[in-house]
Design a protein around this motif. Structure first.
Motif, PDB file in Angstrom:
ATOM      1  N   THR A 110      81.445  60.897 102.034  1.00 25.00           N
ATOM      2  CA  THR A 110      81.234  60.348 103.378  1.00 25.00           C
ATOM      3  C   THR A 110      81.816  58.940 103.478  1.00 25.00           C
ATOM      4  N   PRO A 111      82.189  58.498 104.684  1.00 22.33           N
ATOM      5  CA  PRO A 111      82.868  57.208 104.843  1.00 22.33           C
ATOM      6  C   PRO A 111      82.015  56.018 104.396  1.00 22.33           C
ATOM      7  N   GLY A 112      82.702  54.979 103.895  1.00 22.89           N
ATOM      8  CA  GLY A 112      82.029  53.728 103.512  1.00 22.89           C
ATOM      9  C   GLY A 112      81.774  53.649 102.027  1.00 22.89           C
ATOM     10  N   ASP A 113      81.806  52.410 101.498  1.00 27.30           N
ATOM     11  CA  ASP A 113      81.578  52.253 100.055  1.00 27.30           C
ATOM     12  C   ASP A 113      80.216  51.627  99.760  1.00 27.30           C
ATOM     13  N   HIS A 114      79.326  51.606 100.753  1.00 27.15           N
ATOM     14  CA  HIS A 114      77.961  51.109 100.551  1.00 27.15           C
ATOM     15  C   HIS A 114      77.143  52.133  99.752  1.00 27.15           C
ATOM     16  N   ALA A 115      75.989  51.688  99.248  1.00 24.90           N
ATOM     17  CA  ALA A 115      75.069  52.609  98.552  1.00 24.90           C
ATOM     18  C   ALA A 115      74.530  53.619  99.574  1.00 24.90           C
ATOM     19  N   PHE A 124      85.823  63.778 107.293  1.00 28.81           N
ATOM     20  CA  PHE A 124      84.958  63.635 108.462  1.00 28.81           C
ATOM     21  C   PHE A 124      85.765  63.056 109.616  1.00 28.81           C
ATOM     22  N   ALA A 125      85.495  63.551 110.819  1.00 24.89           N
ATOM     23  CA  ALA A 125      86.310  63.185 111.992  1.00 24.89           C
ATOM     24  C   ALA A 125      86.202  61.704 112.323  1.00 24.89           C
ATOM     25  N   CYS A 126      85.075  61.057 111.988  1.00 20.36           N
ATOM     26  CA  CYS A 126      84.914  59.638 112.335  1.00 20.36           C
ATOM     27  C   CYS A 126      85.890  58.752 111.570  1.00 20.36           C
ATOM     28  N   GLU A 127      86.472  59.262 110.485  1.00 20.44           N
ATOM     29  CA  GLU A 127      87.444  58.479 109.707  1.00 20.44           C
ATOM     30  C   GLU A 127      88.702  58.176 110.514  1.00 20.44           C
ATOM     31  N   ASP A 128      88.969  58.964 111.550  1.00 12.26           N
ATOM     32  CA  ASP A 128      90.213  58.823 112.314  1.00 12.26           C
ATOM     33  C   ASP A 128      90.407  57.415 112.864  1.00 12.26           C
ATOM     34  N   GLU A 129      89.318  56.793 113.326  1.00 11.58           N
ATOM     35  CA  GLU A 129      89.421  55.417 113.831  1.00 11.58           C
ATOM     36  C   GLU A 129      88.688  54.440 112.907  1.00 11.58           C
ATOM     37  N   GLY A 130      88.508  54.856 111.656  1.00 16.93           N
ATOM     38  CA  GLY A 130      87.904  53.967 110.664  1.00 16.93           C
ATOM     39  C   GLY A 130      86.429  53.675 110.887  1.00 16.93           C
ATOM     40  N   ILE A 131      85.733  54.576 111.578  1.00 18.23           N
ATOM     41  CA  ILE A 131      84.296  54.375 111.827  1.00 18.23           C
ATOM     42  C   ILE A 131      83.512  54.653 110.537  1.00 18.23           C
ATOM     43  N   VAL A 132      82.604  53.737 110.206  1.00 21.37           N
ATOM     44  CA  VAL A 132      81.684  53.969 109.079  1.00 21.37           C
ATOM     45  C   VAL A 132      80.281  54.061 109.670  1.00 21.37           C
TER      46      VAL A 132
END
Length: 443
Positions: A112-117, A272-280
């Motif tokens: 899933t998007p993002g490198d947070h815990a 995931f589709a939200c990656e298209d505009e860099g949404i985390v």
């Protein structure tokens, strides 16, 4: 590849005599409220084909509504689920846990998007995932209001019916619905009054203005949106809309929830589709394509938000069933091994080229949209933007009769949507599109 021959074959009327016989049995014992797009009864399925009990082989442009992205009998899914079945079918994770659940949560944290815990909780269905995302967001923010969007679909349970925007068939006669749910405009480019080029900025400004004035940002626990709206008509919010809404949520301590139940797991050519505009997103809900056809769903998100609910506050007897978890691990293995994101992008390029040719010949195709293997055409009355649900139904019916399973959707019932399995062969994809072209020409 599937053991079923990957070729369309129509040997009887559709539905055939055996399916009709079984339909009569069904009518006697299955509740009338449970519909079916096409009453052909499946005997086997795999790759891009569904074979019915009469021996017809239909090209599958539906994937069980975006579920069987890896095919309906993917080797890794069958292998892993079968091995798990032999070991044990259930213990209840809340009684004695097992490794498969933990492993699925590890995969979700990685993908899933993002490198947070990140942490996850597993459930049975998309609606259950969305409902739990609301519980988690409310627990974390100590607020109650939930914001959703025009044309959104989030499920059929009481709370998710309130979140869903379409009355028929999802809500009609089933109220009263859960309170503290507010609906705001979405950036629907094709139908935006000032045109698609202004849509993202104007729609986000309108939505933010409504939230601020009518609800108060400080009262909002969660904003929930599908990065590509599914049942509402495969609407891709105009560029700039999602980043503006996500930023507003961040600035106001609101949990931003991406409902990726239909659009997730390689469906749009990205995990995931939200990656298209860099949404985390803060939370992401998944189901459908996650487990190759076995019932599984998840809420994944920032560890501190996911941990807001008290111990025992999340769960369910079947949530994260061990066989479904094994299926998910097999499904993810297949997606990586076959690079199904690349396959989805290839499907998009084939479909959009073919559909554009059809649009040039037939002005009832008002819009072609979507990404990856989540593509749709919106059908209108010639020379207008007036919705044309009659033509949509007629085209779907003609496709079904010729042995191609297509689905319709859209708030106005005028969208033909295409969700082929990501493993479909290109020859089969093109043959299915030939039949769609014939059906459109006939209408």
């Amino acid at each position: 590849m599937s053991a079923i021959p990957q070729e369309r074959r129509v040997v009887t009327a559709i539905p055939g005599p055996k399916s009709q016989e079984l339909q009569a049995r069904r009518t006697a014992v299955v509740a009338g409220g449970v519909g079916s797009v096409l009453p052909v009864f499946t005997a086997r399925a795999g790759g891009g084909i569904i074979e019915d009990i009469d021996g017809n082989r239909l090209i599958d442009f539906g994937s069980g509504i975006a579920v069987t992205s890896v095919g309906a009998s993917a080797e890794a899914v069958v292998r892993r689920a079968s091995a798990q079945l032999a070991d044990f079918t259930h213990t209840c994770f809340m009684v004695t846990p097992y490794e498969g659940y933990v492993e699925v949560c590890e995969r979700l944290a990685e993908l899933t998007p993002g490198d947070h815990a990140k942490k996850s909780a597993l459930f049975n269905s998309g609606a259950e995932a969305v409902e739990n995302a609301v519980k988690i967001a409310r627990s974390h923010t100590k607020r109650q209001a939930v914001v959703v969007f025009d044309h959104g679909y989030h499920g059929r349970t009481n709370l998710t019916m309130a979140l869903t925007s379409k009355n028929m068939p999802y809500k009609h006669g089933f109220g009263p619905f859960a309170p503290e749910v507010y609906r705001v405009p979405v950036a629907y480019g094709y139908r935006w009054p000032t045109g698609p080029e202004n849509c993202g900025a104007e729609a986000s400004a309108q939505a933010i203005d409504q939230i601020s004035k009518q609800i108060g940002a400080e009262n909002v626990a969660a904003i929930i949106i599908e990065p590509v709206l599914g049942e509402g008509g495969f609407i891709e919010p105009a560029k700039g809309f999602l980043p503006a809404i996500a930023q507003f949520a961040k600035d106001n301590g609101i949990v931003f929830v991406a409902d990726e139940i239909q659009s997730g797991f390689c469906r749009t050519g990205q995990w995931f589709a939200c990656e298209d505009e860099g949404i985390v997103p803060d939370l992401i809900t998944t189901a459908k394509g996650i487990a190759g056809g076995l019932p599984l769903a998840a809420v994944t998100g920032r560890a501190e938000i996911m941990d807001a609910a008290h111990a025992g506050g999340l769960g369910g007897t079947y949530g994260g069933n061990p066989v479904a978890c094994a299926g998910a691990l097999g499904s993810i293995e297949t997606m990586k091994e076959l690079d199904l994101n690349a396959k989805a992008k290839r499907i998009e390029s084939v479909m959009k080229a073919r559909l554009t040719e059809m649009q040039e010949k037939h002005d009832i195709i008002g819009d072609i949209r979507g990404r990856g293997a989540m593509i749709a055409i919106e059908l209108v009355k010639s020379g207008t933007k007036d919705p044309n649900p009659e033509a949509t139904a007629a085209i779907a019916k003609a496709c079904h009769a010729a042995g191609v399973i297509v689905l319709t959707c859209g708030t106005y019932g005028n969208v033909l949507r295409f969700l082929p399995p990501l493993v479909i062969g290109e020859d089969l994809l093109n043959e299915g599109l030939d039949i769609v072209a014939e059906a459109i020409a006939a209408v």
